[in-house]
Design an enzyme around this catalytic site. Sequence first.
Site, PDB file in Angstrom:
ATOM      1  N   MET A 141       0.863  -1.353  -0.257  1.00  0.00           N
ATOM      2  CA  MET A 141      -0.048  -0.054  -0.163  1.00  0.00           C
ATOM      3  C   MET A 141       1.146   1.348   0.119  1.00  0.00           C
ATOM      4  O   MET A 141       1.173   1.617   0.846  1.00  0.00           O
ATOM      5  CB  MET A 141      -1.247  -0.131   1.011  1.00  0.00           C
ATOM      6  N   PRO A 142       1.163   1.802  -0.875  1.00  0.00           N
ATOM      7  CA  PRO A 142       1.900   2.762  -0.893  1.00  0.00           C
ATOM      8  C   PRO A 142       0.695   4.217  -0.507  1.00  0.00           C
ATOM      9  O   PRO A 142      -0.357   4.582  -0.352  1.00  0.00           O
ATOM     10  CB  PRO A 142       1.575   3.376  -2.486  1.00  0.00           C
ATOM     11  N   LEU A 143       1.991   5.231   0.471  1.00  0.00           N
ATOM     12  CA  LEU A 143       1.722   6.359   1.561  1.00  0.00           C
ATOM     13  C   LEU A 143       2.320   7.359   1.126  1.00  0.00           C
ATOM     14  O   LEU A 143       3.412   7.397   1.671  1.00  0.00           O
ATOM     15  CB  LEU A 143       1.074   5.280   2.381  1.00  0.00           C
TER      16      LEU A 143
END
Length: 70
Positions: A1-3
């Site tokens: 999950m890219p943040l």
Amino acid sequence: MPLIQVTLIEGRTMEAKAALIGSLTQAAVATLGAPRESVRVIIQEVPAAHWGVAGVPKSAAKEPPRDSKA
């Protein structure tokens, strides 16, 4: 999950921030192959008085952010 975390001087419109969120999300999808629903974007807005450039608070500058309504 890219943040993706972005720090900006306060004063941009909701429309500009929404466009930024959309563009950053699309960039993560395109470059990382991340599923769109997994991308998170956090925008932190900082008062101009708390942001310094060249030893001077940004609040002392005469021009507002380009997309500001001010």
